[in-house]
Motif scaffolding. Structure first.
Motif, PDB file in Angstrom:
ATOM      1  N   ILE A 154       0.831  -1.205   0.000  1.00  0.00           N
ATOM      2  CA  ILE A 154       0.000   0.000   0.000  1.00  0.00           C
ATOM      3  C   ILE A 154       0.868   1.259   0.000  1.00  0.00           C
ATOM      4  CG2 ILE A 154      -1.630   1.364   1.380  1.00  0.00           C
ATOM      5  CD1 ILE A 154      -2.934  -0.895  -0.128  1.00  0.00           C
ATOM      6  N   VAL A 155       1.909   1.244   0.827  1.00  0.00           N
ATOM      7  CA  VAL A 155       2.825   2.399   0.880  1.00  0.00           C
ATOM      8  C   VAL A 155       3.507   2.595  -0.471  1.00  0.00           C
ATOM      9  CG1 VAL A 155       4.937   3.303   1.920  1.00  0.00           C
ATOM     10  CG2 VAL A 155       3.194   2.240   3.360  1.00  0.00           C
ATOM     11  N   LEU A 159       2.366   1.638  -3.442  1.00  0.00           N
ATOM     12  CA  LEU A 159       1.361   2.131  -4.390  1.00  0.00           C
ATOM     13  C   LEU A 159       1.117   3.622  -4.183  1.00  0.00           C
ATOM     14  CD1 LEU A 159      -0.774   1.521  -6.566  1.00  0.00           C
ATOM     15  CD2 LEU A 159      -2.381   0.993  -4.718  1.00  0.00           C
ATOM     16  N   ALA A 160       0.973   4.024  -2.908  1.00  0.00           N
ATOM     17  CA  ALA A 160       0.747   5.440  -2.601  1.00  0.00           C
ATOM     18  C   ALA A 160       1.936   6.289  -3.049  1.00  0.00           C
ATOM     19  CB  ALA A 160       0.494   5.620  -1.108  1.00  0.00           C
ATOM     20  N   GLY A 161       3.151   5.749  -2.878  1.00  0.00           N
ATOM     21  CA  GLY A 161       4.342   6.488  -3.293  1.00  0.00           C
ATOM     22  C   GLY A 161       4.400   6.700  -4.787  1.00  0.00           C
ATOM     23  N   HIS A 162       4.057   5.666  -5.564  1.00  0.00           N
ATOM     24  CA  HIS A 162       4.069   5.798  -7.023  1.00  0.00           C
ATOM     25  C   HIS A 162       2.984   6.782  -7.494  1.00  0.00           C
ATOM     26  CE1 HIS A 162       7.016   2.764  -7.026  1.00  0.00           C
ATOM     27  NE2 HIS A 162       6.224   1.707  -6.952  1.00  0.00           N
ATOM     28  N   ILE A 163       1.828   6.730  -6.843  1.00  0.00           N
ATOM     29  CA  ILE A 163       0.769   7.683  -7.185  1.00  0.00           C
ATOM     30  C   ILE A 163       1.205   9.108  -6.832  1.00  0.00           C
ATOM     31  CG2 ILE A 163      -1.599   8.413  -6.641  1.00  0.00           C
ATOM     32  CD1 ILE A 163      -2.276   5.451  -6.212  1.00  0.00           C
ATOM     33  N   ALA A 164       1.882   9.259  -5.690  1.00  0.00           N
ATOM     34  CA  ALA A 164       2.383  10.581  -5.294  1.00  0.00           C
ATOM     35  C   ALA A 164       3.399  11.098  -6.313  1.00  0.00           C
ATOM     36  CB  ALA A 164       3.019  10.502  -3.907  1.00  0.00           C
ATOM     37  N   LEU A 188       3.990   1.811 -11.700  1.00  0.00           N
ATOM     38  CA  LEU A 188       2.625   1.379 -11.390  1.00  0.00           C
ATOM     39  C   LEU A 188       2.261   0.105 -12.145  1.00  0.00           C
ATOM     40  CD1 LEU A 188       0.589   4.709 -11.210  1.00  0.00           C
ATOM     41  CD2 LEU A 188       0.800   3.000  -9.399  1.00  0.00           C
ATOM     42  N   LEU A 220     -11.412  10.516  -5.498  1.00  0.00           N
ATOM     43  CA  LEU A 220      -9.963  10.461  -5.680  1.00  0.00           C
ATOM     44  C   LEU A 220      -9.462  11.665  -6.484  1.00  0.00           C
ATOM     45  CD1 LEU A 220      -9.401   6.653  -6.440  1.00  0.00           C
ATOM     46  CD2 LEU A 220      -8.720   7.906  -4.370  1.00  0.00           C
ATOM     47  N   ALA A 234      -6.932  14.464  -5.275  1.00  0.00           N
ATOM     48  CA  ALA A 234      -5.651  14.576  -5.975  1.00  0.00           C
ATOM     49  C   ALA A 234      -5.526  15.878  -6.752  1.00  0.00           C
ATOM     50  CB  ALA A 234      -5.480  13.404  -6.942  1.00  0.00           C
ATOM     51  N   LEU A 269      -4.001   6.381 -13.847  1.00  0.00           N
ATOM     52  CA  LEU A 269      -4.071   5.256 -12.909  1.00  0.00           C
ATOM     53  C   LEU A 269      -5.107   4.232 -13.384  1.00  0.00           C
ATOM     54  CD1 LEU A 269      -3.334   3.892 -10.219  1.00  0.00           C
ATOM     55  CD2 LEU A 269      -5.039   5.357  -9.100  1.00  0.00           C
TER      56      LEU A 269
END
Length: 556
Positions: free
Chosen positions: A7-8, A10-15, A150, A184, A188, A197
């Protein structure tokens, strides 16, 4: 534990994807922002030009929100009608799909070259535009890197029972997919990032086309929520017409598309069986069809929004004209007097800005500086209102003396607004740089700057008196101030160079900043003189056309 790490990650790549998108937007705005705003303002004469302009500007900025803010500023200031502003938003919604179309192709391998090229450009501090464009190229590289990561991460979860269960639960009710993507996107602040995404999920087969399209509809809805929620909070419903109108068109479009989502999914599958391309195509087609449907209806739609969201008259609003009575235009002498009174309000606002700047010489309050910069918007609004008012007077009703006075008022208003621009764009940013870098002027330097600010305020008072009296002696006195500021700049420059020769590196930065501030004050003073002293002296035949020697050079 693995789930938390995933999860971390995934969140990092989205960030990273969001940060890359932001770098592209801010880089373009820094490089071309003022030019794009000017271009947009010139093309708002009709709905079709406005649509193309909105599409083009947003394709460059990659932010329909930024384009919407520009259009909202024009509409709220009364510079354009609501109809062309709505057309801009329709074009902006199409424009924001273009980068999605590009990134739908397999271009992830380009990210190392883009980041390297962007870094080299970013290091070119000597050329601000190349420096800002380097930020754009780095941002694109980050976006491609995030997409690449991702896709790799999605591969790990292709067989995940938990993820499959969550996605299938949402897919059971398409409205849940719409609401999820809308939330989302709102969080974002980027429909581009969320659609990318969705493309990643679709490419790895984690969602089927039907659910992917429902999520795209949600992303289109979510991007229109931010301007409504975070818009003008002064209670004036009229300022929300454009963002609310844009949101309402999206709601109508999403409801209609959701009702026909099954047939639409089949059609999009026939056109392109590639999942990633299909999502990008649906995103573009949705916005194009929505624009085609609403373009013929924009005028009645704009009228409906005006009725639904009436304008609130706020007498306490400093940017609202107080003396420009529309009925007085029938009697030009009265209208010119009203415009003169309104123009004097510019001096009050400018005095507040100069006085605040004086306080910022020794203060460290960044918020106070930010509030001062907002006052330039008041000057812009009042100057625009005065110009609009005066130019709407029937020229056949004006005598020769009336025309001269009208020109004097327009010149005065314009120069004070430009003096405010110097404060907003040059002087106040220099003071903000001092605070940001923790620099402190010497006691002697502070005293000199404060005395010059006081002199500037005195000259502003003189300009206001001269604007009303047109006294030749006062004009000469004010014009002499240009000589004073020129001498101060020359002496300060010489002192600055003397410090550099003596190796005073410890004071070099504050000395340079000191000199910048004096140059800015000299420029402000020049606008005050041009606003009042020069017109009076020119009328009396007392103004030379040039400072150059009158001796003509010999012709070879």
């Amino acid at each position: 534990m693995n789930f938390i790490i995933g999860i971390v990650g995934l969140a990092g790549h989205i960030a990273l994807l969001l940060w890359g998108t932001r770098m592209v937007q801010t880089g373009i705005q820094r490089a071309f922002g003022p030019s794009l705003r000017t271009f947009l303002g010139r093309t708002l004469s009709n709905r079709f030009k406005a649509f193309v302009a909105g599409l083009g500007v947003t394709a460059i900025l990659q932010s329909s929100t930024a384009t919407g803010l520009m259009a909202s500023g024009f509409a709220a200031g009364g510079l354009v009608g609501l109809m062309p502003a709505l057309s801009v938003m329709l074009g902006a919604n199409v424009g924001t799909t273009l980068i999605v179309q590009v990134l739908a192709f397999d271009v992830a391998a380009l990210y190392p070259a883009l980041i390297l090229a962007g870094f080299i450009m970013f290091k070119r501090n000597g050329n601000p535009q190349i420096h800002d464009l380097g930020r754009v190229v780095i941002g694109l590289g980050f976006m491609l890197l995030a997409l690449h990561q991702l896709l790799g991460m999605m591969t790990q979860y292709e067989g995940s029972a938990a993820l499959s269960f969550i996605l299938k639960s949402i897919a059971a009710a398409p409205i849940l997919s719409v609401l999820l993507a809308a939330a989302l996107t709102w969080a974002a602040h980027s429909s581009v990032a969320i659609v990318l995404l969705i493309m990643s999920l679709a490419t790895k087969g984690l969602i089927d086309p039907y659910q992917a399209f429902a999520l795209v509809l949600g992303a289109n809805l979510g991007t229109a929520i931010n301007p409504v929620v975070e818009g003008n909070s002064d209670g004036d419903l009229a300022s929300r017409r454009l963002p609310f109108g844009n949101l309402l068109t999206r709601v109508v479009g999403v409801i209609a598309a959701l009702a026909a989502l099954g047939p639409l999914t089949e059609i999009m599958g026939i056109l392109d069986d590639d999942a990633s391309r299909s999502v990008a195509n649906f995103h573009t087609v949705f916005n194009l069809v929505l624009a085609l449907l609403f373009m013929p209806l924009l005028q009645p739609y704009a009228d409906f929004l005006v009725k639904m969201l009436p304008q609130k008259i706020n007498d306490a609003d400093p940017s609202r004209p107080r003396y420009l009575d529309a009925g007085a235009k029938e009697t030009p002498v009265v209208a010119l007097g009203a415009a003169s009174r309104e123009a004097l309000r510019l001096t009050d606002v400018l005095k507040e800005m100069i006085t605040g700047a004086k306080a910022a010489v020794s203060s460290t309050d960044r918020r106070a500086l930010a509030e001062l910069r907002k006052k330039d918007n008041i000057l812009d609004s009042l100057n625009t209102a005065i110009k609009t008012y005066l130019t709407s007077i029937d020229p056949d009703e004006l005598g020769e003396a009336d025309r001269v006075r009208m020109d004097e008022i327009l010149l005065f208003s314009m120069n004070l607004e430009q003096a405010g621009d110097v404060l907003d764009q040059n002087l106040l940013p220099h003071l903000a740089k001092r605070v940001r870098r923790g620099l402190t002027f010497s006691k002697l330097g502070q005293e000199e700057l404060c005395l010059l600010f006081d002199r500037l305020v005195s000259n502003l008072d003189t300009a206001a008196a001269l604007f009303m009296s047109q006294d030749e002696r006062l004009a000469r006195s004010l014009a002499d101030e240009k000589v004073f500021f020129r001498r101060v700049e020359r002496e300060t420059t010489a002192a600055h160079f003397d410090r550099l020769r003596k190796g005073g590196l410890d004071t070099m930065e504050t000395s340079s900043l000191h000199l910048d501030l004096i140059r800015d004050m000299k420029s402000i003073n020049s606008h005050l003189i041009a606003a009042t002293a020069y017109p009076v002296l020119e009328k009396q035949g007392e103004l030379l056309q040039s400072r150059l020697s009158s001796i003509e050079p010999a012709i070879q």
